[in-house]
Design a protein around this motif. Structure first.
Motif, PDB file in Angstrom:
ATOM      1  N   THR A  33       8.329  -0.428   6.055  1.00  0.00           N
ATOM      2  CA  THR A  33       7.278   0.480   5.584  1.00  0.00           C
ATOM      3  C   THR A  33       7.610   1.949   5.831  1.00  0.00           C
ATOM      4  N   ASP A  34       8.536   2.239   6.758  1.00  0.00           N
ATOM      5  CA  ASP A  34       8.875   3.643   7.037  1.00  0.00           C
ATOM      6  C   ASP A  34       9.515   4.322   5.825  1.00  0.00           C
ATOM      7  N   ILE A  35      10.208   3.518   5.012  1.00  0.00           N
ATOM      8  CA  ILE A  35      10.818   4.058   3.782  1.00  0.00           C
ATOM      9  C   ILE A  35      10.437   3.082   2.667  1.00  0.00           C
ATOM     10  N   LEU A  65      13.859  19.821  -5.616  1.00  0.00           N
ATOM     11  CA  LEU A  65      12.800  20.555  -4.899  1.00  0.00           C
ATOM     12  C   LEU A  65      11.500  19.753  -4.772  1.00  0.00           C
ATOM     13  N   ARG A  66      11.443  18.574  -5.356  1.00  0.00           N
ATOM     14  CA  ARG A  66      10.222  17.754  -5.343  1.00  0.00           C
ATOM     15  C   ARG A  66       9.519  17.829  -3.986  1.00  0.00           C
ATOM     16  N   SER A  67       8.198  18.037  -4.047  1.00  0.00           N
ATOM     17  CA  SER A  67       7.418  18.082  -2.817  1.00  0.00           C
ATOM     18  C   SER A  67       7.449  16.715  -2.154  1.00  0.00           C
ATOM     19  N   VAL A  68       7.439  16.723  -0.840  1.00  0.00           N
ATOM     20  CA  VAL A  68       7.591  15.489  -0.078  1.00  0.00           C
ATOM     21  C   VAL A  68       6.233  14.828   0.126  1.00  0.00           C
ATOM     22  N   SER A  69       6.226  13.506   0.141  1.00  0.00           N
ATOM     23  CA  SER A  69       4.990  12.760   0.378  1.00  0.00           C
ATOM     24  C   SER A  69       4.325  13.231   1.674  1.00  0.00           C
ATOM     25  N   PRO A  70       3.009  13.502   1.633  1.00  0.00           N
ATOM     26  CA  PRO A  70       2.311  13.962   2.847  1.00  0.00           C
ATOM     27  C   PRO A  70       2.407  12.949   3.996  1.00  0.00           C
ATOM     28  N   VAL A  71       2.509  11.648   3.644  1.00  0.00           N
ATOM     29  CA  VAL A  71       2.631  10.640   4.703  1.00  0.00           C
ATOM     30  C   VAL A  71       3.945  10.851   5.456  1.00  0.00           C
ATOM     31  N   HIS A  72       4.990  11.138   4.684  1.00  0.00           N
ATOM     32  CA  HIS A  72       6.298  11.322   5.317  1.00  0.00           C
ATOM     33  C   HIS A  72       6.350  12.626   6.124  1.00  0.00           C
ATOM     34  N   ILE A  73       5.680  13.664   5.596  1.00  0.00           N
ATOM     35  CA  ILE A  73       5.616  14.939   6.340  1.00  0.00           C
ATOM     36  C   ILE A  73       4.954  14.698   7.702  1.00  0.00           C
ATOM     37  N   GLN A  74       3.861  13.936   7.685  1.00  0.00           N
ATOM     38  CA  GLN A  74       3.155  13.640   8.934  1.00  0.00           C
ATOM     39  C   GLN A  74       4.069  12.848   9.872  1.00  0.00           C
ATOM     40  N   TYR A  75       4.819  11.923   9.300  1.00  0.00           N
ATOM     41  CA  TYR A  75       5.760  11.084  10.063  1.00  0.00           C
ATOM     42  C   TYR A  75       6.771  11.973  10.799  1.00  0.00           C
ATOM     43  N   LEU A  76       7.334  12.943  10.049  1.00  0.00           N
ATOM     44  CA  LEU A  76       8.340  13.818  10.660  1.00  0.00           C
ATOM     45  C   LEU A  76       7.710  14.691  11.742  1.00  0.00           C
ATOM     46  N   CYS A 134      19.641  13.359   8.691  1.00  0.00           N
ATOM     47  CA  CYS A 134      19.874  14.470   9.630  1.00  0.00           C
ATOM     48  C   CYS A 134      18.536  15.094  10.029  1.00  0.00           C
ATOM     49  N   HIS A 135      18.394  15.421  11.291  1.00  0.00           N
ATOM     50  CA  HIS A 135      17.168  16.028  11.820  1.00  0.00           C
ATOM     51  C   HIS A 135      17.470  17.366  12.487  1.00  0.00           C
ATOM     52  N   HIS A 136      16.504  18.263  12.422  1.00  0.00           N
ATOM     53  CA  HIS A 136      16.608  19.510  13.173  1.00  0.00           C
ATOM     54  C   HIS A 136      15.247  19.877  13.736  1.00  0.00           C
ATOM     55  N   LEU A 193      17.798  16.461   6.270  1.00  0.00           N
ATOM     56  CA  LEU A 193      18.644  16.262   5.095  1.00  0.00           C
ATOM     57  C   LEU A 193      18.902  14.764   5.044  1.00  0.00           C
ATOM     58  N   THR A 194      18.741  14.158   3.872  1.00  0.00           N
ATOM     59  CA  THR A 194      19.008  12.726   3.742  1.00  0.00           C
ATOM     60  C   THR A 194      19.954  12.502   2.570  1.00  0.00           C
ATOM     61  N   VAL A 195      21.051  11.797   2.822  1.00  0.00           N
ATOM     62  CA  VAL A 195      22.044  11.511   1.779  1.00  0.00           C
ATOM     63  C   VAL A 195      22.152   9.993   1.631  1.00  0.00           C
ATOM     64  N   LEU A 208      13.989   5.788  -5.601  1.00  0.00           N
ATOM     65  CA  LEU A 208      14.344   7.173  -5.951  1.00  0.00           C
ATOM     66  C   LEU A 208      15.663   7.591  -5.327  1.00  0.00           C
ATOM     67  N   TYR A 209      15.920   7.163  -4.077  1.00  0.00           N
ATOM     68  CA  TYR A 209      17.139   7.596  -3.400  1.00  0.00           C
ATOM     69  C   TYR A 209      18.391   6.969  -4.004  1.00  0.00           C
ATOM     70  N   ARG A 210      18.183   5.907  -4.799  1.00  0.00           N
ATOM     71  CA  ARG A 210      19.332   5.343  -5.508  1.00  0.00           C
ATOM     72  C   ARG A 210      19.763   6.285  -6.634  1.00  0.00           C
ATOM     73  N   ASP A 227       0.834  -1.207   0.000  1.00  0.00           N
ATOM     74  CA  ASP A 227       0.000   0.000   0.000  1.00  0.00           C
ATOM     75  C   ASP A 227       0.865   1.252   0.000  1.00  0.00           C
ATOM     76  N   CYS A 228       1.896   1.213   0.862  1.00  0.00           N
ATOM     77  CA  CYS A 228       2.774   2.384   0.997  1.00  0.00           C
ATOM     78  C   CYS A 228       3.541   2.626  -0.292  1.00  0.00           C
ATOM     79  N   ALA A 229       3.915   1.515  -0.952  1.00  0.00           N
ATOM     80  CA  ALA A 229       4.741   1.638  -2.151  1.00  0.00           C
ATOM     81  C   ALA A 229       3.929   2.096  -3.366  1.00  0.00           C
TER      82      ALA A 229
HETATM   83  C1  BLA Z   1      10.572   8.682   3.288  1.00  0.00           C
HETATM   84  N1  BLA Z   1      11.092   7.818   5.553  1.00  0.00           N
HETATM   85  C2  BLA Z   1      11.415   8.471   4.403  1.00  0.00           C
HETATM   86  C3  BLA Z   1      12.772   8.910   4.484  1.00  0.00           C
HETATM   87  C4  BLA Z   1      13.253   8.526   5.698  1.00  0.00           C
HETATM   88  C5  BLA Z   1      12.199   7.878   6.376  1.00  0.00           C
HETATM   89  C6  BLA Z   1      14.673   8.750   6.191  1.00  0.00           C
HETATM   90  C7  BLA Z   1      13.558   9.642   3.433  1.00  0.00           C
HETATM   91  C8  BLA Z   1      13.036  10.995   3.156  1.00  0.00           C
HETATM   92  C9  BLA Z   1      13.730  12.132   3.806  1.00  0.00           C
HETATM   93  O1  BLA Z   1      13.497  12.407   5.014  1.00  0.00           O
HETATM   94  O2  BLA Z   1      14.463  12.806   3.112  1.00  0.00           O
HETATM   95  C10 BLA Z   1      12.205   7.269   7.638  1.00  0.00           C
HETATM   96  N2  BLA Z   1      13.460   8.833   9.012  1.00  0.00           N
HETATM   97  C11 BLA Z   1      12.993   7.612   8.723  1.00  0.00           C
HETATM   98  C12 BLA Z   1      13.416   6.698   9.726  1.00  0.00           C
HETATM   99  C13 BLA Z   1      14.150   7.401  10.605  1.00  0.00           C
HETATM  100  C14 BLA Z   1      14.176   8.743  10.142  1.00  0.00           C
HETATM  101  C15 BLA Z   1      13.109   5.268   9.797  1.00  0.00           C
HETATM  102  O3  BLA Z   1      14.779   9.673  10.689  1.00  0.00           O
HETATM  103  C16 BLA Z   1      14.754   6.839  11.794  1.00  0.00           C
HETATM  104  C17 BLA Z   1      15.325   7.548  12.726  1.00  0.00           C
HETATM  105  N3  BLA Z   1       6.294   6.291   6.020  1.00  0.00           N
HETATM  106  C18 BLA Z   1       5.619   5.611   6.988  1.00  0.00           C
HETATM  107  C19 BLA Z   1       4.517   4.934   6.373  1.00  0.00           C
HETATM  108  C20 BLA Z   1       4.560   5.226   5.028  1.00  0.00           C
HETATM  109  C21 BLA Z   1       5.692   6.080   4.820  1.00  0.00           C
HETATM  110  C22 BLA Z   1       3.559   4.079   7.116  1.00  0.00           C
HETATM  111  O4  BLA Z   1       5.902   5.575   8.165  1.00  0.00           O
HETATM  112  C23 BLA Z   1       3.663   4.779   3.926  1.00  0.00           C
HETATM  113  C24 BLA Z   1       2.374   4.525   4.072  1.00  0.00           C
HETATM  114  C25 BLA Z   1       6.049   6.605   3.579  1.00  0.00           C
HETATM  115  N4  BLA Z   1       8.403   7.526   3.860  1.00  0.00           N
HETATM  116  C26 BLA Z   1       7.230   7.319   3.207  1.00  0.00           C
HETATM  117  C27 BLA Z   1       7.328   7.913   1.904  1.00  0.00           C
HETATM  118  C28 BLA Z   1       8.580   8.505   1.825  1.00  0.00           C
HETATM  119  C29 BLA Z   1       9.244   8.245   3.060  1.00  0.00           C
HETATM  120  C30 BLA Z   1       6.247   7.876   0.842  1.00  0.00           C
HETATM  121  C31 BLA Z   1       9.152   9.273   0.668  1.00  0.00           C
HETATM  122  C32 BLA Z   1       9.128  10.736   0.934  1.00  0.00           C
HETATM  123  C33 BLA Z   1       9.530  11.498  -0.282  1.00  0.00           C
HETATM  124  O5  BLA Z   1      10.711  11.414  -0.686  1.00  0.00           O
HETATM  125  O6  BLA Z   1       8.651  12.155  -0.860  1.00  0.00           O
END
Ligand code: BLA
Length: 508
Positions: free
Chosen positions: A195-197, A241-252, A277-279, A261-263, A204-206, A7-9
């Motif tokens: 599922t977190d990434i 500059l690509r907009s970030v996935s809203p799911v990931h924004i919520q996660y952060l 990197c987090h701030h 910053l992610t490398v 894409l990160y490759r 689902d996430c993918a």
């Molecule tokens: C992206 N999730 C990411 C990224 C990280 C993480 C590093 C790369 C994007 C970035 O920040 O530049 C996860 N970040 C972490 C983890 C740590 C951290 C594990 O700091 C540990 C300390 N995420 C979810 C769920 C989904 C999801 C449930 O938790 C899907 C349903 C999706 N994560 C998700 C998506 C992206 C992402 C879609 C891509 C974001 C983008 O590049 O647009």
């Protein structure tokens, strides 16, 4: 409803239709360089220029000739590399402001992005790289290397928390090194589910090794028009500059992180891990420092690769010499079948085990910790279903052969070397269960939820440490042990063949 990794993918994160607001984007058709896409925020950067007014114009009419020339050249490089290429400190109009550009090709269009340059920012980048090149070369172990790299990266970029995140075999990941500002929570040693990434993000990160999110609370800027001449939205997969996935924004946000910053860290063409990197406040890095961070990631990747190869090579040559000793000690009259005990030490020097056995002519002889007698026949029948011309190895036997759960404490790992083609004979290495406690950053079974009314996916709210006890797993067989086992299989087949020839000739 159960939510899965798949689902996430599914989310098409490469076509969000919007960008982050800290720069501008132009998309030009080729070969005429006519502007076909423009981000809605151009007037913030180029005075007196309205986005719609730019559409259809030739790039020569929009940007200074020198900049257009540099962009065209850099597109050639980008076409060859298949990546986005950078250009620092260029003018976009007659004013004094300078911009850092990236150029790449997407769906046949030239995509140009520009962010304001920061004077003097390049100096920090040089510091970052010099520090890495000098000090890291001298560190012996991978873990020391990674910790130094995290510290170096934090010192130069100023993030609160810099982590080295390593992907594991099942795409989950672990924070294997970290540098934090005093008073910032540590995530060191924590595990995060796959599922977190999700897979499309890892893919894409490759290709796009650096992602900057200066402020999670940004307002997305639309790319105009929403669809190009081919009816498709612009592919922003390689766009910085690509907009970030809203799911990931919520996660952060749930993690209380305001900027990242992610490398990417690559080993060959595989994504080995990330520098994450987090701030806790908005945090911006100049294009020059981003270039340096990207290069830093590449240099660190190479250093990791060299060290891992060295370690592998060291293990392999140790095992290889034990293998040679074993074969020179063995004669057709005296093989592991006749006297396993005599060869046990040599075998264990190649492949460490808790129990060692030979199954031959329907009988088991062995030493050390072995599965109980009553389970052997069933285990051999299970192994009999595997191809006879290759080794079989697992470090979690119960996952593939359910009855093994009963004797997991004795044998959770098995490495079976078939040593005859007709009869089912094996040399068997067993490893006991190692009960592990995995500390997750939040319960992995609740990593995501689906909102039943909207159908949308949400990341977990709690990142509270969650401990899981993993049973029925042994110490994994390393890739060098598996390689050695394969050479041993071929050599033993040879010995066994000579032994049967000898027996046959003696009977005559
Ligand atoms: C992206 N999730 C990411 C990224 C990280 C993480 C590093 C790369 C994007 C970035 O920040 O530049 C996860 N970040 C972490 C983890 C740590 C951290 C594990 O700091 C540990 C300390 N995420 C979810 C769920 C989904 C999801 C449930 O938790 C899907 C349903 C999706 N994560 C998700 C998506 C992206 C992402 C879609 C891509 C974001 C983008 O590049 O647009």
């Amino acid at each position: 409803m159960s939510v899965t990794t798949i689902d996430c993918a599914q989310e098409p994160i490469h076509t969000p239709g919007t960008i982050q607001p800290h720069g501008l984007l132009l998309g030009c058709t080729l070969p005429d360089w006519s502007v076909a896409h423009v981000s809605g925020n151009v007037s913030k950067f180029l005075e007196g220029v309205a986005p719609v007014g730019l559409l259809g114009q030739s790039l020569d009419q929009v940007l200074p000739a020198e900049t257009v020339h540099a962009v065209r050249n850099q597109l050639q490089t980008a076409m060859l590399s298949g990546l986005a290429e950078r250009l620092d400190c260029l003018a976009l109009d007659g004013g004094t402001r300078r911009y850092d550009l990236t150029v790449h090709l997407a769906g046949g269009l030239a995509v140009i992005e520009a962010v304001p340059s920061m004077p003097g920012a390049g100096a920090n980048g040089v510091t970052l790289l010099r520090g890495l090149a000098g000090r890291l070369r001298r560190t012996a172990t991978v873990s020391r290397l990674l910790t130094l790299a995290a510290q170096q990266m934090r010192a130069v970029t100023g993030y609160d928390r810099v982590m080295i995140y390593r992907f594991l075999h099942d795409d989950s990941g672990e924070v294997v090194a970290e540098a934090v500002r005093p008073g910032t929570d540590s995530y060191f040693g924590l595990r995060y589910p796959a599922t977190d990434i999700p897979a499309q993000a890892r893919a894409l990160y490759r290709r796009q090794p650096l992602r900057l999110i200066p402020d999670v609370d940004y307002v997305p800027v639309p790319v105009l028009p929403g669809r190009g001449p081919d009816g498709q939205p612009l592919d922003l997969g390689l766009a910085a500059l690509r907009s970030v996935s809203p799911v990931h924004i919520q996660y952060l946000r749930n993690m209380n992180v305001r900027a990242t910053l992610t490398v990417s860290l690559m080993r060959g063409d595989k994504l080995w891990g990330l520098i994450a990197c987090h701030h806790s406040e908005p945090h911006y890095l100049s294009g020059a420092l981003c270039s340096a961070a990207e290069l830093f990631g590449q240099m660190l990747s190479l250093q990791i690769d060299v060290r891992e190869q060295e370690q592998e090579q060291h293990r392999l040559s140790k095992a290889q010499s034990a293998h040679d000793r074993l074969l020179s000690a063995m004669s057709p009259r005296d093989t592991v079948f006749e006297d396993l005990g005599r060869y046990a030490d040599m075998l264990n020097a190649m492949i460490a085990s808790d129990g060692l056995a030979v199954w031959s002519n329907g009988q088991l002889s062995g030493q050390g910790v072995l599965p109980p007698d009553e389970a052997i026949a069933e285990l051999i029948a299970f192994l009999g279903q595997k191809p006879v011309d290759r080794i079989y190895a697992t470090s979690s036997l119960a996952e593939h052969f359910a009855p093994a759960a009963r004797f997991a404490d004795r044998a959770s790992g098995v490495l079976a070397i078939p040593i005859s083609r007709a009869a089912q004979d094996y040399l068997l290495f067993f490893r006991r269960e190692v009960i592990q406690t995995v500390t997750w950053g939040g319960n992995p079974d609740k990593a995501m939820q689906r909102d039943t009314s909207t159908g949308q996916l949400h990341p977990r709210h709690s990142f509270e440490v969650w401990r899981e006890t993993v049973r029925c797993h042994a110490q994994p067989w390393t890739s060098s042990e598996l390689r050695v086992a394969e050479t041993l299989r071929v050599a033993l087949l040879e010995v066994v063949l000579r032994r049967s020839e000898l027996i046959a000739s003696e009977r005559q």
